[in-house]
Enzyme design. Structure first.
Site, PDB file in Angstrom:
ATOM      1  N   GLU A 182       0.799  -1.340   0.090  1.00 44.41           N
ATOM      2  CA  GLU A 182       0.044  -0.021  -0.028  1.00 44.41           C
ATOM      3  C   GLU A 182       0.906   1.081   0.069  1.00 44.41           C
ATOM      4  OE1 GLU A 182      -2.802  -0.158   3.417  1.00 44.41           O
ATOM      5  OE2 GLU A 182      -4.148  -1.448   2.086  1.00 44.41           O
ATOM      6  N   GLU A 251      -6.675  -7.269  -1.039  1.00 50.07           N
ATOM      7  CA  GLU A 251      -7.494  -7.207   0.302  1.00 50.07           C
ATOM      8  C   GLU A 251      -8.871  -6.668   0.182  1.00 50.07           C
ATOM      9  OE1 GLU A 251      -5.653  -4.546   3.246  1.00 50.07           O
ATOM     10  OE2 GLU A 251      -3.582  -5.505   3.134  1.00 50.07           O
TER      11      GLU A 251
END
Ligand SMILES: *[C@@H]1O[C@H](CO)[C@@H](O)[C@H](O)[C@H]1NC(C)=O
Ligand SMILES: *[C@@H]1O[C@H](CO)[C@@H](O)[C@H](O)[C@H]1NC(C)=O
Ligand SMILES: *[C@@H]1O[C@H](CO)[C@@H](O)[C@H](O)[C@H]1NC(C)=O
Ligand SMILES: *[C@@H]1O[C@H](CO)[C@@H](O)[C@H](O)[C@H]1NC(C)=O
Ligand SMILES: *[C@@H]1O[C@H](CO)[C@@H](O)[C@H](O)[C@H]1NC(C)=O
Ligand SMILES: CC(=O)N[C@H]1CO[C@H](CO)[C@@H](O)[C@@H]1O
Ligand SMILES: CC(=O)N[C@H]1CO[C@H](CO)[C@@H](O)[C@@H]1O
Length: 826
Positions: A182, A251
């Site tokens: 991320e 995710e």
């Protein structure tokens, strides 16, 4: 290798005697991950090995496999493995190799997200705090010190996996790996150096030549050959940055995490299924549940600030490893249907029909046949669509899957899986809580503390990270000399402490002055308390306690913890306010608590003296409590009920079960007042429960922490509490409800014990939810309750075909979609 005859698993068999491993080739094209040249639909779920125990792993993995997963994804937790520089820990539940091998033993693939930045609501995002204290370091950017350390650890992990032959290219289960995490949404804060860093990450990863693809999640500019992937609540509209990269979702948040002061977040089974089905409708082929099992933040591992010890996440497997039903079962059914369409989804020509009002059909056409998705993203209106001469009803916010484009086999809003209501039973091994005999000791804070004698000193207030995160606790001590003609001297003097992380207990001249703490979302406090000072030296001792170091955000590693200051004495004369800043004084520091140094939490016989059994104090700050208990009988998961306690740590036989803070109540409002409406976009503030109650009252005590006979429980209480209500409970399914549509099979199970009775059954349009079912407007002509009782009572599992043949005719009108609802007790 192109052989469709071969088994699709890379590994065939694994045992103590025989290890038949077959290397396989993992690659990808624009459509899917390919294994031995075959495009795959892959369903994956995150399970973090340190958030459970080795004893729990096999059953968690088995339940994941049974739930229809192909792969298990985990991060690698750098700060857990390298607590001091070049000193490693891969023992117990940090045994990464054993975890990956356990995954392989269950016939599952592994996805290894090395990071080593992991976020994950894990302390400091997984970075060791000693890293922060290296001279010249800057995290997550083109900084040589950082890159050397990151490369050193990443290499260690890659080499460890390679040595054990755990990559699929060597016959192991690891089919994918991830570098960084991320970073994309942080990169702009790092300027050009950020871009240089991500290119370096990609080059380094590629240079390992592990023989399986690397991923970068949330990294829109991921350099080839890295595959950029999506994280989020929904990822149907995500497009990878390269036509040769498949659409992957690393995710998919099955729920959300919880913070001290926060209520319990829930995400419905219907909405999770909707998000997954939509992802596949729109061309996705790999998706991962974050989390599939969340588990527990044992010890000091929880991130922060202010994240609870429970990391349940409302995941398909609950914190303790029980099936979270109906979520687990509803997704299992979805996985089965998606897997049955693997060929179609990975090869079919994709076309779509837009029906307006957010209703679309997607058709996957192959020579052998077609598969269809009918999606309705309208949050309020059910749709009736006409497709190839037939009419289909697609409820609002749902996706129907028709593997043959004719018959609806699955709809995300129609849950056929059972609902399980868990109950907590008291410990049958002891008549608790009355039988728990407590002893106690004060935490010693006189003597050296009040004389300001620390282990080191500085002429400033330090960031608490400078102590390498050896403890939550750090004493900041200083002395201030005052006489009555000092400008601040007055009848009204106060001590001011500006602190950031996260809890403060202030003492002046050996007397407790007061405490303060941050609230979730605002991570600094401003302590101000009137103080009586004496002429001459005054000793100020401030105990700062962190509650999990920051794990997310741009430059999160630099966020101050402890007491950044200023610390001031303020004198008031009328309206005049005179300030004496103590921040630049000589401060003496002492890390941790005396009781921890003396290992009061342990079971060793030394230090067993000096415990007091008389006059058990309540509401006493800085107090150690100890008791012994018998482990609850049976094998159901065990929880420790800490209602009545304030804040602190709990140990069972020396195992730190995590921070406790039951006195921190969840906010009063914002919770659900009725059932959660799954329709409409989800976010973590939708569908909250537990408002006004302790954010976390129950704490998981894994069975492997306990002995059969005598066990020791030690509590360190910081704020003051009453241990007399503390008790152990076991957790099991209390009620199992089925609610299945006609033509489906209703299955009921008490998960490990026989069904004790059936209280309710209706075949028609029963109303209400599990625990409060009522008959609707129509019902079967004969009473179906005896049929269910005969089929289910005494059985571990019963399945009933929901049909008129089985249950008899009903008086329902033709427009009613008939369901069988059953409530069973366990
Ligand atoms: C990691 O650093 C240590 C020295 O601190 C060195 O001995 C080791 O070779 C390094 N490992 C790699 C893979 O660079
Ligand atoms: C949902 O359906 C209603 C009624 O058909 C329509 O008015 C509305 O615009 C639709 N909303 C969306 C987002 O498509
Ligand atoms: C899929 O598309 C290709 C290229 O347009 C075409 O040759 C093929 O016949 C199509 N297959 C099916 C089953 O529609
Ligand atoms: C001391 O000062 C504070 C701040 O001005 C004020 O609120 C408080 O009432 C004062 N107390 C006394 C005893 O004067
Ligand atoms: C108090 O500490 C916070 C950090 O927690 C800092 O942002 C703020 O500037 C400080 N306040 C003062 C008055 O220095
Ligand atoms: C961008 C974002 O919110 N990412 C979060 C995704 O969820 C994981 C797990 O809860 C967090 O670690 C990330 O911060
Ligand atoms: C008070 C007391 O007995 N403290 C001892 C407890 O045990 C540790 C080592 O385990 C000793 O260092 C302490 O002196």
């Amino acid at each position: 290798m192109k052989s469709s005859q071969k088994l699709s698993l890379c590994f065939l068999f694994f045992s103590f005697f025989l290890q038949l491993l077959r290397a396989c080739e993992v690659s990808h094209d624009g459509r899917a991950i390919t294994i031995d040249g075959k495009r795959r639909v892959l369903l994956s779920g995150s399970i973090h090995y340190p958030r459970s125990t080795t004893g729990m792993w096999p059953s968690l993995l088995r339940k994941a496999k049974e739930g229809g997963l192909d792969a298990i994804e985990t991060y690698v937790f750098w700060n857990a493995h390298e607590p001091s520089r070049r000193q490693y820990n891969f023992d117990g539940n940090l045994d990464l190799v054993r975890f990956i091998k356990s995954i392989q033993d269950e016939g599952l693939y592994a996805v290894l997200r090395i990071g080593p930045y992991v976020c994950a609501e894990w302390n400091y995002g997984g970075f060791p705090v000693w890293l922060h204290n290296m001279p010249g370091i800057e995290f997550r950017t083109a900084n040589t010190v950082f890159m050397n350390e990151m490369q050193n650890f990443t290499t260690l992990i890659v080499d460890m996996m390679r040595k054990e032959k755990l990559f699929a290219s060597q016959g192991g289960p690891i089919i994918l790996a991830q570098i960084e995490n991320e970073y994309g949404n942080m990169m702009s804060h790092y300027g050009d150096a950020g871009k240089a860093y991500i290119d370096w990450c990609a080059k380094m990863a590629d240079s390992f030549k592990i023989g399986v693809p690397w991923l970068m999640c949330q990294q829109n500019d991921a350099p080839q050959p890295m595959i950029n992937t999506c994280n989020g609540w929904y990822c149907d509209s995500f497009t990878p940055n390269n036509p040769n990269s498949p659409k992957m979702w690393t995710e998919n948040w099955t729920g959300w995490f919880k913070s001290w002061g926060g209520p319990d977040p829930h995400r419905t089974a219907e909405d999770v299924a909707f998000s997954v089905a939509r992802f596949f409708q729109y061309g996705g082929t790999f998706q991962n549940y974050y989390m599939y099992h969340g588990g527990t933040n044992f010890g000091r591992t929880s991130g922060g600030p202010y994240l609870t010890t429970s990391y349940d996440y409302d995941a398909p497997l609950d914190e303790y490893g029980n099936l979270n039903q109906p979520k687990w079962g509803h997704l299992k059914e979805l996985h089965r249907v998606l897997k049955s369409m693997e060929k179609t989804l990975t090869h079919g020509n994709i076309s779509s029909i837009d029906f307006g009002n957010s209703v679309t059909a997607t058709i996957y056409a192959t020579e052998e046949g077609s598969g269809c998705f009918f999606g309705n993203a309208n949050s309020s209106t059910d749709a009736t669509i006409s497709f190839q001469g037939s009419e289909y009803v697609v409820p609002a916010w749902s996706v129907s899957i028709l593997p043959d484009c004719k018959n609806e086999e699955y709809n995300t809003a129609k849950v056929n899986a059972q609902t399980s209501l868990m109950v907590k039973r008291s410990n049958e091994a002891e008549e608790e809580p009355a039988s728990l005999k407590w002893v106690w000791r004060p935490e010693i804070i006189d003597g050296p503390i009040h004389e300001g004698k620390g282990k080191f000193a500085a002429s400033q207030l330090i960031d608490q990270k400078q102590i390498n995160d050896e403890s939550d606790y750090l004493w900041y001590m200083t002395s201030v000399n005052l006489n009555e003609d000092d400008p601040i001297w007055s009848d009204n003097m106060s001590l001011l402490v500006n602190g950031s992380g996260h809890v403060l207990h202030a003492y002046v001249n050996g007397e407790y002055l007061g405490s303060d703490w941050a609230t979730y979302g605002i991570f600094n406090y401003k302590f101000e308390q009137q103080v009586k000072l004496k002429p001459g030296p005054n000793q100020i001792s401030l105990l700062s306690a962190t509650v999990g170091l920051q794990n997310y955000g741009p430059m999160f590693d630099l966020v101050q913890s402890g007491i950044p200051g200023p610390v001031e004495l303020v004198g008031r004369k009328g309206d005049e306010r005179i300030v004496k800043d103590l921040s630049g004084h000589k401060w003496s520091y002492r890390v941790g608590l005396r009781g921890m140094e003396d290992k009061l939490y342990g079971t060793q016989s030394d230090n067993q003296t000096n415990w007091l059994s008389e006059e058990l104090p309540t509401k006493r700050r800085m107090t150690w409590y100890k008791t012994t208990f018998k482990a609850p009988l049976g094998s159901d998961p065990v929880v420790l009920d800490l209602l009545g306690m304030g804040k602190g740590f709990a140990w069972v036989n020396g195992n730190n079960i995590g921070r406790y803070w039951p006195s921190y109540l969840a906010k009063e409002d914002g919770c659900l007042t009725g059932p959660c409406d799954y329709r409409g976009s989800y976010d973590n503030n939708k569908c909250l429960t537990n408002c006004g109650k302790p954010s976390q009252r129950y704490y998981h005590v894994p069975r492997s922490f306990m002995e059969k006979d005598v066990n020791t429980l030690v509590l360190f209480e910081e704020f003051g509490g009453n241990p007399s209500q503390v008790n152990f409970k076991t957790l099991a399914v209390g009620t199992a409800c089925g609610n299945a549509y006609e033509k489906k099979t209703l299955e009921l199970s008490c998960q490990g014990r026989p069904i004790a009775g059936v209280l309710f059954a209706s075949f028609g349009d029963p109303q209400g939810t599990c625990g409060s079912f009522t008959k609707g407007t129509c019902d079967a002509e004969q009473d179906v309750l005896p049929i269910l009782q005969k089929e289910c009572v005494g059985k571990d599992l019963c399945s009933i075909q929901v049909s008129e043949e089985k249950l008899g005719k009903t008086n329902c009108g033709v427009n009613i979609v008939k369901r069988l609802a059953v409530e069973a007790v366990c």
